[in-house]
Design a protein around this motif. Structure first.
Motif, PDB file in Angstrom:
ATOM      1  N   ARG A  84       0.833  -1.202   0.000  1.00  0.00           N
ATOM      2  CA  ARG A  84       0.000   0.000   0.000  1.00  0.00           C
ATOM      3  C   ARG A  84       0.862   1.245   0.000  1.00  0.00           C
ATOM      4  NH1 ARG A  84      -3.438   2.606   4.076  1.00  0.00           N
ATOM      5  NH2 ARG A  84      -3.088   0.916   5.558  1.00  0.00           N
ATOM      6  N   ARG A  85       0.554   2.155  -0.898  1.00  0.00           N
ATOM      7  CA  ARG A  85       1.301   3.400  -1.031  1.00  0.00           C
ATOM      8  C   ARG A  85       0.678   4.505  -0.183  1.00  0.00           C
ATOM      9  NH1 ARG A  85       6.321   2.415  -2.877  1.00  0.00           N
ATOM     10  NH2 ARG A  85       6.233   0.867  -4.544  1.00  0.00           N
ATOM     11  N   THR A  86       1.520   5.244   0.540  1.00  0.00           N
ATOM     12  CA  THR A  86       1.082   6.397   1.304  1.00  0.00           C
ATOM     13  C   THR A  86       2.021   7.556   0.999  1.00  0.00           C
ATOM     14  OG1 THR A  86       2.474   5.939   3.240  1.00  0.00           O
ATOM     15  CG2 THR A  86       0.317   4.842   3.147  1.00  0.00           C
ATOM     16  N   ALA A  87       1.723   8.702   1.551  1.00  0.00           N
ATOM     17  CA  ALA A  87       2.565   9.878   1.321  1.00  0.00           C
ATOM     18  C   ALA A  87       3.978   9.668   1.845  1.00  0.00           C
ATOM     19  CB  ALA A  87       1.938  11.103   1.985  1.00  0.00           C
ATOM     20  N   SER A  88       4.137   8.804   2.834  1.00  0.00           N
ATOM     21  CA  SER A  88       5.453   8.555   3.419  1.00  0.00           C
ATOM     22  C   SER A  88       6.148   7.335   2.833  1.00  0.00           C
ATOM     23  CB  SER A  88       5.329   8.386   4.942  1.00  0.00           C
ATOM     24  OG  SER A  88       4.438   7.332   5.252  1.00  0.00           O
ATOM     25  N   GLY A  89       5.519   6.706   1.820  1.00  0.00           N
ATOM     26  CA  GLY A  89       6.142   5.550   1.182  1.00  0.00           C
ATOM     27  C   GLY A  89       5.221   4.342   1.195  1.00  0.00           C
ATOM     28  N   GLY A  90       5.730   3.208   0.725  1.00  0.00           N
ATOM     29  CA  GLY A  90       4.933   1.995   0.665  1.00  0.00           C
ATOM     30  C   GLY A  90       5.185   1.088   1.846  1.00  0.00           C
ATOM     31  N   PHE A  91       4.180   0.307   2.216  1.00  0.00           N
ATOM     32  CA  PHE A  91       4.371  -0.703   3.252  1.00  0.00           C
ATOM     33  C   PHE A  91       3.484  -1.899   2.948  1.00  0.00           C
ATOM     34  CE2 PHE A  91       0.876   1.872   4.764  1.00  0.00           C
ATOM     35  CZ  PHE A  91      -0.003   0.977   5.352  1.00  0.00           C
ATOM     36  N   VAL A  92       3.850  -3.045   3.514  1.00  0.00           N
ATOM     37  CA  VAL A  92       3.135  -4.291   3.255  1.00  0.00           C
ATOM     38  C   VAL A  92       1.780  -4.250   3.957  1.00  0.00           C
ATOM     39  CG1 VAL A  92       3.165  -6.793   3.553  1.00  0.00           C
ATOM     40  CG2 VAL A  92       5.281  -5.582   2.989  1.00  0.00           C
ATOM     41  N   ASP A  93       0.727  -4.539   3.209  1.00  0.00           N
ATOM     42  CA  ASP A  93      -0.631  -4.567   3.751  1.00  0.00           C
ATOM     43  C   ASP A  93      -1.431  -5.601   2.978  1.00  0.00           C
ATOM     44  OD1 ASP A  93      -3.176  -4.209   4.678  1.00  0.00           O
ATOM     45  OD2 ASP A  93      -3.342  -2.086   4.154  1.00  0.00           O
ATOM     46  N   ALA A  94      -1.560  -6.786   3.550  1.00  0.00           N
ATOM     47  CA  ALA A  94      -2.293  -7.870   2.896  1.00  0.00           C
ATOM     48  C   ALA A  94      -3.660  -8.068   3.536  1.00  0.00           C
ATOM     49  CB  ALA A  94      -1.481  -9.164   2.946  1.00  0.00           C
ATOM     50  N   ALA A 122       3.806  -9.865  -0.607  1.00  0.00           N
ATOM     51  CA  ALA A 122       4.768 -10.129   0.470  1.00  0.00           C
ATOM     52  C   ALA A 122       4.015 -10.572   1.710  1.00  0.00           C
ATOM     53  CB  ALA A 122       5.597  -8.878   0.764  1.00  0.00           C
ATOM     54  N   TYR A 123       4.687 -11.286   2.585  1.00  0.00           N
ATOM     55  CA  TYR A 123       4.083 -11.727   3.833  1.00  0.00           C
ATOM     56  C   TYR A 123       3.851 -10.528   4.746  1.00  0.00           C
ATOM     57  CZ  TYR A 123       3.613 -13.611   8.501  1.00  0.00           C
ATOM     58  OH  TYR A 123       3.166 -13.865   9.770  1.00  0.00           O
ATOM     59  N   ASP A 124       2.657 -10.445   5.301  1.00  0.00           N
ATOM     60  CA  ASP A 124       2.256  -9.353   6.186  1.00  0.00           C
ATOM     61  C   ASP A 124       2.103  -9.900   7.602  1.00  0.00           C
ATOM     62  OD1 ASP A 124       1.109  -7.252   7.534  1.00  0.00           O
ATOM     63  OD2 ASP A 124      -0.687  -7.123   6.287  1.00  0.00           O
ATOM     64  N   SER A 125       3.029  -9.535   8.480  1.00  0.00           N
ATOM     65  CA  SER A 125       3.009 -10.072   9.845  1.00  0.00           C
ATOM     66  C   SER A 125       1.877  -9.495  10.684  1.00  0.00           C
ATOM     67  CB  SER A 125       4.356  -9.776  10.532  1.00  0.00           C
ATOM     68  OG  SER A 125       4.579  -8.376  10.625  1.00  0.00           O
ATOM     69  N   ARG A 126       1.239  -8.416  10.218  1.00  0.00           N
ATOM     70  CA  ARG A 126       0.192  -7.766  11.016  1.00  0.00           C
ATOM     71  C   ARG A 126      -1.206  -8.270  10.677  1.00  0.00           C
ATOM     72  NH1 ARG A 126      -0.547  -2.468  10.126  1.00  0.00           N
ATOM     73  NH2 ARG A 126      -0.038  -2.821   7.939  1.00  0.00           N
ATOM     74  N   THR A 127      -1.345  -8.928   9.536  1.00  0.00           N
ATOM     75  CA  THR A 127      -2.660  -9.406   9.104  1.00  0.00           C
ATOM     76  C   THR A 127      -2.722 -10.927   9.217  1.00  0.00           C
ATOM     77  OG1 THR A 127      -2.894  -7.575   7.530  1.00  0.00           O
ATOM     78  CG2 THR A 127      -4.279  -9.504   7.179  1.00  0.00           C
ATOM     79  N   PRO A 128      -3.758 -11.471   9.858  1.00  0.00           N
ATOM     80  CA  PRO A 128      -3.865 -12.938   9.961  1.00  0.00           C
ATOM     81  C   PRO A 128      -3.893 -13.577   8.573  1.00  0.00           C
ATOM     82  CG  PRO A 128      -5.457 -11.850  11.407  1.00  0.00           C
ATOM     83  CD  PRO A 128      -4.864 -10.777  10.545  1.00  0.00           C
ATOM     84  N   LEU A 129      -3.207 -14.690   8.438  1.00  0.00           N
ATOM     85  CA  LEU A 129      -3.195 -15.386   7.153  1.00  0.00           C
ATOM     86  C   LEU A 129      -4.605 -15.790   6.714  1.00  0.00           C
ATOM     87  CD1 LEU A 129      -0.014 -17.655   7.393  1.00  0.00           C
ATOM     88  CD2 LEU A 129      -0.394 -15.771   5.802  1.00  0.00           C
TER      89      LEU A 129
END
Length: 320
Positions: A84-94, A122-129
Motif C-alpha cells: 500500500r502506497r502512502t505519502a510517506s512511502g509503501g508498506f506491506v498490507d495484505a 509479500a508476507y504481512d506479519s500484522r494481518t492474519p493469514l
C-alpha cells in the motif's frame, strides 16, 4: 518455448515469464512493445506485473497494449497486491480490503475482467493469514482471478497458508527470488511448496542483472546499478562471492560458445522445482539474450558444476 504446469494445479504457463517492473519508468512504450512482440514470437505467454510497479504504470502500459494490437487471449497475466502506497512511502498490507481494492484497481488499469494468476506480494506479519486467504478466495469465487498464490513468503508461512487453503481454492504458486547468487529457498520454501503442490516461480533469475557479466569491470552508465532508484537493488550482489560465480560462468560460457546470461538462466530452467522464471529487460535486444536460454539448453555436466560452485551452506536443522 516449453510450457510447464504450475505445481499440481491445472495452470500451464511458459517456462519464461516476461517481467515488467521497469515498464513505463525505465522502459518506454515502444521498447515494451518490442519486448512483448519478441516474447510472444518466441512462444511466451505469461506476463508478470504488480500494482506497485511504477505506481501502477506497468499495469497501465499493459492495458494500453491490450487495448491496441495485443489480444487478451494471447496473454496470461500475473499481478500482485499487498503493497500500500502512502505519502510517506509503501508498506506491506495484505488485509482483505486493501487486497481486493487493489485487485479492482489493477483490473481497471489493464482493461480486463480477470487475471490468470493473482499473488500476495509479500508476507504481512500484522494481518492474519486467514484474512489474506479469504481475499484470495473471494477473488477466485468472483471470477476476478483464475488462480492465486503468494510471493516472498518464508517457508513456514508458505506451508501455513497452503494448509489453511484446504477445502478452498488452492495456493497454486509461490514467487520467490532464485538464482545462482540466491539459493536460500532450497532450504525450506522449495520443500514446503513441493509438499503442498505449489509451483515455484523464480524472480530475478539473473541475480539482479549481475550474472549477465555486465559488472565484471565497471558499472555501465545505463545499468540498474547506476540508476538512482535501482542501485540499492543491485548493490547487495556486487561482492566477492558474486565475482567468483560470474567468473566461473564466463569461463564455462566461453568453452560452450554461449553467454554467461544464457548459462545462468539455463541453470534455473534446469531445476525441476521451477515452473517459470521471470525475466525483465530494458530493451528487446537484452530480452533476446534471455530467450536464447530456452533454445540452447545447458549441458547436464555444466549444471552440476554450477550447482557445486554455488551450493548454499546448510546446517541445523536442515542437515544434522
Amino acid at each position: 518455448m516449453q510450457r510447464n504446469r504450475v505445481g499440481t494445479s491445472g495452470l500451464e504457463v511458459s517456462e519464461l515469464a516476461l517481467g515488467t517492473m521497469t515498464w513505463s519508468r525505465d522502459t518506454n512504450a515502444d521498447e515494451a512493445g518490442g519486448q512483448l512482440d519478441a516474447f510472444l514470437n518466441a512462444g511466451g505467454t505469461l506476463v508478470d506485473t504488480a500494482a506497485s510497479y511504477a505506481e501502477g504504470g506497468s499495469e497501465a502500459l499493459i492495458g494500453a497494449m491490450l487495448g491496441g494490437t495485443v489480444a487478451r487471449r494471447d496473454l496470461q497475466i500475473c499481478t500482485k497486491a499487498g503493497i500500500r502506497r502512502t505519502a510517506s512511502g509503501g508498506f506491506v498490507d495484505a488485509s482483505r480490503d486493501t487486497m481486493l481494492d487493489t485487485l479492482d484497481e489493477s483490473l481497471a488499469r489493464m482493461g480486463t475482467d480477470h487475471v490468470d494468476l493473482w499473488l500476495v506480494h509479500a508476507y504481512d506479519s500484522r494481518t492474519p493469514l486467514e484474512e489474506t486467504l479469504h481475499a484470495l478466495e473471494i477473488a477466485v469465487n468472483s471470477g476476478r482471478a483464475r488462480y492465486v498464490g503468494v510471493s516472498n513468503f518464508p517457508g513456514w508461512a508458505t506451508a501455513r497458508i497452503g494448509t489453511l487453503a484446504t477445502g478452498r481454492p488452492s495456493i497454486a504458486a509461490t514467487q520467490v527470488e532464485y538464482s545462482l547468487l540466491q539459493r536460500g529457498i532450497e532450504r525450506e520454501v522449495v520443500p514446503a511448496a513441493a509438499d503442498i503442490g505449489m509451483g515455484v516461480m523464480a524472480w530475478s533469475p539473473l541475480g539482479r542483472g549481475v550474472l549477465t557479466g555486465k559488472y565484471r569491470s565497471s558499472i555501465p552508465a545505463d545499468s540498474r546499478a547506476a540508476s538512482e532508484h535501482l542501485a540499492g537493488f543491485v548493490d547487495p550482489y556486487l561482492n566477492d562471492h558474486s565475482t567468483t560465480v560470474v567468473e566461473a560462468l564466463a569461463t564455462a560460457a566461453e568453452g560452450l560458445g554461449a553467454t554467461a546470461q544464457e548459462l545462468a538462466l539455463g541453470w534455473v530452467l534446469a531445476q525441476p522445482h521451477i515452473a517459470t522464471a521471470v525475466v525483465g529487460a530494458r530493451t528487446a535486444e537484452q530480452l533476446e539474450l534471455s530467450l536464447n536460454a530456452t533454445r540452447n539448453r545447458v549441458p547436464a555436466a555444466i549444471v552440476d558444476v554450477l550447482d557445486e560452485v554455488t551450493a548454499p551452506p546448510l546446517g541445523y536443522p536442515e542437515r544434522r
